[in-house]
Write an enzyme that holds these catalytic residues in place. Structure first.
Site, PDB file in Angstrom:
ATOM      1  N   ARG A  56       0.607  -1.253   0.074  1.00 12.12           N
ATOM      2  CA  ARG A  56      -0.130   0.025   0.102  1.00 12.12           C
ATOM      3  C   ARG A  56       0.835   1.294  -0.163  1.00 12.12           C
ATOM      4  NH1 ARG A  56      -3.078  -2.893   2.809  1.00 12.12           N
ATOM      5  NH2 ARG A  56      -1.624  -4.220   2.739  1.00 12.12           N
ATOM      6  N   THR A  57       1.961   1.275   0.662  1.00 10.06           N
ATOM      7  CA  THR A  57       2.672   2.576   0.546  1.00 10.06           C
ATOM      8  C   THR A  57       3.397   3.044  -0.623  1.00 10.06           C
ATOM      9  OG1 THR A  57       3.182   2.225   3.108  1.00 10.06           O
ATOM     10  CG2 THR A  57       4.493   3.646   1.940  1.00 10.06           C
ATOM     11  N   LYS A  85      25.479  -5.171  -4.746  1.00 15.29           N
ATOM     12  CA  LYS A  85      27.121  -5.344  -5.154  1.00 15.29           C
ATOM     13  C   LYS A  85      28.046  -4.614  -4.213  1.00 15.29           C
ATOM     14  CE  LYS A  85      25.340  -4.693  -9.942  1.00 15.29           C
ATOM     15  NZ  LYS A  85      25.242  -3.629 -10.924  1.00 15.29           N
ATOM     16  N   ARG A 106      12.026   3.009   1.804  1.00 19.07           N
ATOM     17  CA  ARG A 106      11.380   2.040   2.821  1.00 19.07           C
ATOM     18  C   ARG A 106      12.762   1.302   2.815  1.00 19.07           C
ATOM     19  NH1 ARG A 106       6.030  -1.057   3.783  1.00 19.07           N
ATOM     20  NH2 ARG A 106       5.429   0.872   4.506  1.00 19.07           N
ATOM     21  N   HIS A 134       7.388   5.742  10.678  1.00 17.76           N
ATOM     22  CA  HIS A 134       6.630   5.926   9.491  1.00 17.76           C
ATOM     23  C   HIS A 134       5.775   7.132   9.004  1.00 17.76           C
ATOM     24  CE1 HIS A 134       4.528   4.479   5.868  1.00 17.76           C
ATOM     25  NE2 HIS A 134       4.312   3.343   6.242  1.00 17.76           N
TER      26      HIS A 134
HETATM   27  C1  NCD Z   1       2.473  -0.444   8.078  1.00 16.15           C
HETATM   28  C2  NCD Z   1       4.021  -0.463   7.995  1.00 16.15           C
HETATM   29  O1  NCD Z   1       4.664  -0.844   6.864  1.00 16.15           O
HETATM   30  O2  NCD Z   1       4.428  -0.058   9.101  1.00 16.15           O
HETATM   31  N1  NCD Z   1       1.905  -0.766   6.761  1.00 16.15           N
HETATM   32  C3  NCD Z   1       1.601   0.290   5.936  1.00 16.15           C
HETATM   33  O3  NCD Z   1       2.487   1.046   5.702  1.00 16.15           O
HETATM   34  N2  NCD Z   1       0.408   0.627   5.761  1.00 16.15           N
HETATM   35  C4  NCD Z   1       1.946  -1.418   9.039  1.00 16.15           C
HETATM   36  C5  NCD Z   1       2.337  -2.686   9.175  1.00 16.15           C
HETATM   37  O4  NCD Z   1       3.027  -3.298   8.224  1.00 16.15           O
HETATM   38  O5  NCD Z   1       2.088  -3.291  10.077  1.00 16.15           O
END
Ligand code: NCD
Length: 305
Positions: A56-57, A85, A106, A134
């Site tokens: 989703r992100t 590498k 991420r 986050h």
């Molecule tokens: C969250 C994350 O990645 O921290 N998910 C997200 O970005 N919607 C929560 C999770 O993974 O539990």
């Protein structure tokens, strides 16, 4: 008016004026999204660098960029990367900054986002740094709370589940601390309590909070923020197995109450499917809000608002 930051690494230093500004643009973006977008970011490129899995992100940022006429380049998983590498994270960011106008990353290590931001020549967004923070999830969570509750002042928020490794909880707690009268109820197994660093921050800001391992105490809140036990952060999978079903919310637990129910998703059993039918189950609206908040952030960080 512009934001007080050029990179978004943590919510600790985000100011209330930044949030008002982001939310004002997010509300405008709701209409833009309804019209299937516009072209205000035409010619701009977002680089999505995902060293840790994400649906989703990553999608949400890509959709936000596409809806505004921008483009996205994307890399996912360790195998793609020049890190494999032996390239340093810093060099990767320096290189990607030559390709793209803005970067979202991420990464599994806490602190990686701060390291990347220091060397980034373009605006940098932390899309999750291990168990650290986050920030964009927290902004969309806060936006959703305001929309569902009508205010942020004086809201009582129960944060439930893996508060130790749950980065969204850390970032959201920092943001909530900006609003007068907010109360946090941290509900977790003792093994997964909120980190001291977060508690110390709240104490320094004079925020009222309590800690408990009982979901029943959390049910008194205005907002229930449910989270997944973060399986991938456990060294010992037996410890995960023991804790994974610590809390399960059923419709009967909140029936007749106006509690707003949120979850950053993915859920893996902590919110039973019978909750979905309640009018105050807001986690899918929360997903939609994520798009407009990210549209607003991209626009503001690129100086196009
Ligand atoms: C969250 C994350 O990645 O921290 N998910 C997200 O970005 N919607 C929560 C999770 O993974 O539990």
């Amino acid at each position: 008016m512009s934001l007080s930051f050029r990179h978004l690494v943590s919510t600790q230093k985000v100011e209330k004026a930044d949030i008002s500004h982001i939310f004002q643009v997010s509300r405008e973006m709701e209409e833009v999204l309804m019209r299937r977008g516009d072209q205000r970011l035409q010619g701009y490129i977002l680089a999505n660098l995902f060293y840790e899995p994400s649906t989703r992100t990553r999608f949400s940022f890509a959709v936000a960029m596409h809806r505004l006429g921008g483009q996205v380049i994307s890399a996912e998983g360790i195998q793609f990367s020049s890190l494999y590498k032996g390239e340093s994270l810093e060099d990767t960011i320096r290189v990607v900054g030559q390709y793209a106008d803005i970067i979202c990353m991420r990464h599994p290590e806490q602190g990686s986002a701060a390291r990347a931001a220091v060397v980034s020549s373009v605006p940098f967004i932390n899309g999750g740094d291990g168990p650290g923070e986050h920030p964009t999830q927290a902004l969309l969570d806060l936006y959703t709370i305001e929309k569902e509750q009508g205010t942020l002042e004086g809201v009582r928020v129960a944060l439930v589940g893996d508060l130790h490794y749950g980065r969204t909880v850390h970032s959201l707690s920092f943001l909530l601390s900006l609003y007068p009268g907010v109360q946090c109820i941290f509900v977790s197994p003792v093994e997964l309590r909120i980190p001291d660093s977060v508690r110390d921050f709240l104490t320094a800001r004079g925020v009222r909070y309590t800690e408990t391992d009982s979901l029943i105490e959390g049910l008194q809140a205005d907002v229930l923020y449910m989270t997944r036990i973060q399986k991938e952060r456990f060294q010992d999978q037996r410890a995960y197995e023991k804790l994974k079903s610590a809390y399960v919310l059923h419709a009967a637990d909140v029936k007749g109450r106006r509690t707003t129910i949120l979850h950053p998703l993915p859920r893996v059993g902590e919110v039973a499917s019978d909750v979905d039918d309640l009018p105050n189950a807001a986690y899918f609206r929360q997903v939609r809000n994520g798009i407009v908040v990210r549209m607003a952030l991209l626009t503001l960080l690129l100086g196009k608002a």
